[in-house]
Design a protein around this motif. Structure first.
Motif, PDB file in Angstrom:
ATOM      1  N   SER A 197       0.824  -1.204   0.000  1.00 20.79           N
ATOM      2  CA  SER A 197       0.000   0.000   0.000  1.00 20.79           C
ATOM      3  C   SER A 197       0.859   1.256   0.000  1.00 20.79           C
ATOM      4  CB  SER A 197      -0.895   0.023   1.242  1.00 20.79           C
ATOM      5  OG  SER A 197      -1.791  -1.063   1.274  1.00 20.79           O
ATOM      6  N   ARG A 256       0.088   5.763   0.211  1.00 19.74           N
ATOM      7  CA  ARG A 256      -0.875   6.857   0.288  1.00 19.74           C
ATOM      8  C   ARG A 256      -0.247   8.091  -0.326  1.00 19.74           C
ATOM      9  NH1 ARG A 256      -5.560   7.471   3.232  1.00 19.74           N
ATOM     10  NH2 ARG A 256      -6.291   9.618   3.578  1.00 19.74           N
ATOM     11  N   ALA A 267      -8.667   8.466 -10.446  1.00 18.69           N
ATOM     12  CA  ALA A 267      -9.791   8.717  -9.544  1.00 18.69           C
ATOM     13  C   ALA A 267     -10.027  10.214  -9.476  1.00 18.69           C
ATOM     14  CB  ALA A 267      -9.506   8.170  -8.144  1.00 18.69           C
ATOM     15  N   LYS A 307     -17.494  10.785  -6.221  1.00 23.27           N
ATOM     16  CA  LYS A 307     -16.234  10.151  -6.586  1.00 23.27           C
ATOM     17  C   LYS A 307     -16.419   9.207  -7.768  1.00 23.27           C
ATOM     18  CE  LYS A 307     -14.855  10.239  -1.731  1.00 23.27           C
ATOM     19  NZ  LYS A 307     -14.426   9.442  -0.562  1.00 23.27           N
ATOM     20  N   TYR A 311     -13.894   6.288 -10.231  1.00 19.95           N
ATOM     21  CA  TYR A 311     -12.625   5.570 -10.363  1.00 19.95           C
ATOM     22  C   TYR A 311     -12.566   4.868 -11.707  1.00 19.95           C
ATOM     23  CZ  TYR A 311     -12.662   6.022  -5.251  1.00 19.95           C
ATOM     24  OH  TYR A 311     -12.704   6.508  -3.962  1.00 19.95           O
ATOM     25  N   LYS A 330     -10.868   0.123  -9.030  1.00 19.91           N
ATOM     26  CA  LYS A 330     -12.048   0.040  -8.170  1.00 19.91           C
ATOM     27  C   LYS A 330     -11.874  -1.059  -7.131  1.00 19.91           C
ATOM     28  CE  LYS A 330     -15.483   1.917 -11.355  1.00 19.91           C
ATOM     29  NZ  LYS A 330     -16.659   1.639 -12.225  1.00 19.91           N
ATOM     30  N   ARG A 341      -9.693  -1.045  -4.834  1.00 15.86           N
ATOM     31  CA  ARG A 341      -8.321  -1.028  -4.314  1.00 15.86           C
ATOM     32  C   ARG A 341      -7.882   0.375  -3.909  1.00 15.86           C
ATOM     33  NH1 ARG A 341      -4.144  -2.272  -7.558  1.00 15.86           N
ATOM     34  NH2 ARG A 341      -5.151  -1.579  -9.477  1.00 15.86           N
ATOM     35  N   THR A 365      -8.781   4.516  -2.978  1.00 14.27           N
ATOM     36  CA  THR A 365      -9.797   5.405  -2.423  1.00 14.27           C
ATOM     37  C   THR A 365      -9.294   6.843  -2.467  1.00 14.27           C
ATOM     38  OG1 THR A 365     -10.561   3.667  -0.909  1.00 14.27           O
ATOM     39  CG2 THR A 365     -11.223   5.933  -0.420  1.00 14.27           C
ATOM     40  N   SER A 395      -9.917  10.833  -1.401  1.00 14.77           N
ATOM     41  CA  SER A 395     -10.596  11.619  -0.373  1.00 14.77           C
ATOM     42  C   SER A 395     -10.062  13.041  -0.403  1.00 14.77           C
ATOM     43  CB  SER A 395     -10.366  10.995   1.010  1.00 14.77           C
ATOM     44  OG  SER A 395      -8.987  10.945   1.326  1.00 14.77           O
ATOM     45  N   LEU A 400      -4.893   9.920  -2.097  1.00 14.67           N
ATOM     46  CA  LEU A 400      -5.231   8.694  -2.811  1.00 14.67           C
ATOM     47  C   LEU A 400      -4.629   7.532  -2.029  1.00 14.67           C
ATOM     48  CD1 LEU A 400      -6.580   7.557  -5.413  1.00 14.67           C
ATOM     49  CD2 LEU A 400      -4.284   7.504  -6.407  1.00 14.67           C
ATOM     50  N   GLN A 401      -5.477   6.751  -1.393  1.00 15.78           N
ATOM     51  CA  GLN A 401      -5.040   5.555  -0.694  1.00 15.78           C
ATOM     52  C   GLN A 401      -5.030   4.403  -1.682  1.00 15.78           C
ATOM     53  OE1 GLN A 401      -3.966   5.071   2.562  1.00 15.78           O
ATOM     54  NE2 GLN A 401      -3.476   3.000   1.861  1.00 15.78           N
TER      55      GLN A 401
END
Length: 119
Positions: free
Chosen positions: A17, A19, A49, A57, A59, A64, A66, A68, A70, A80-81
């Motif tokens: 992951s 961010r 996204a 929102k 994507y 999609k 995976r 997110t 915000s 973007l996570q």
């Protein structure tokens, strides 16, 4: 004028992951739709996204479930996570601010941050 500065890119193993964060200057940040785009070597820049000024929102299909997106209007940031990263997610990721008023379309870009997914 809106200035965008991305951060958070790097090297990560498949399945990992990251961010990404985009800091925006300017008091009218809340009026802009914000997005993350990416461009892999030899490919066109594509939308990853986006989030509208109203919070809607969308994507691209490949991320999609995976990724997110915000936004924090108080902090003037859009994040973007990215989870379950794949080698095909490797690209330079760009923050984008977009606003259309009448016939006037205004777009701002950050300089980009490299994301590399590799073992």
């Amino acid at each position: 004028q809106v200035q965008l500065v991305e951060s958070g890119g790097g090297l990560v193993q498949p399945g990992g992951s990251l961010r990404l964060s985009c800091a925006a200057s300017g008091s009218i940040f809340r009026l802009y739709a914000m997005g993350w785009y990416r461009q892999a070597p030899g490919k066109q820049r594509e939308l990853v996204a986006a989030v509208t000024s109203g919070g809607l929102k969308n994507y691209t299909d490949s991320v999609k479930g995976r990724f997110t997106i915000s936004r924090d209007t108080a902090k003037n940031t859009v994040d973007l996570q990215m989870n379950s990263l794949k080698p095909e997610d490797t690209a330079v990721y760009y923050c984008n601010a977009d606003r259309t008023v009448g016939i006037t379309h205004t777009i701002y870009w950050g300089r980009g941050t490299q994301v590399t997914v590799s073992s």
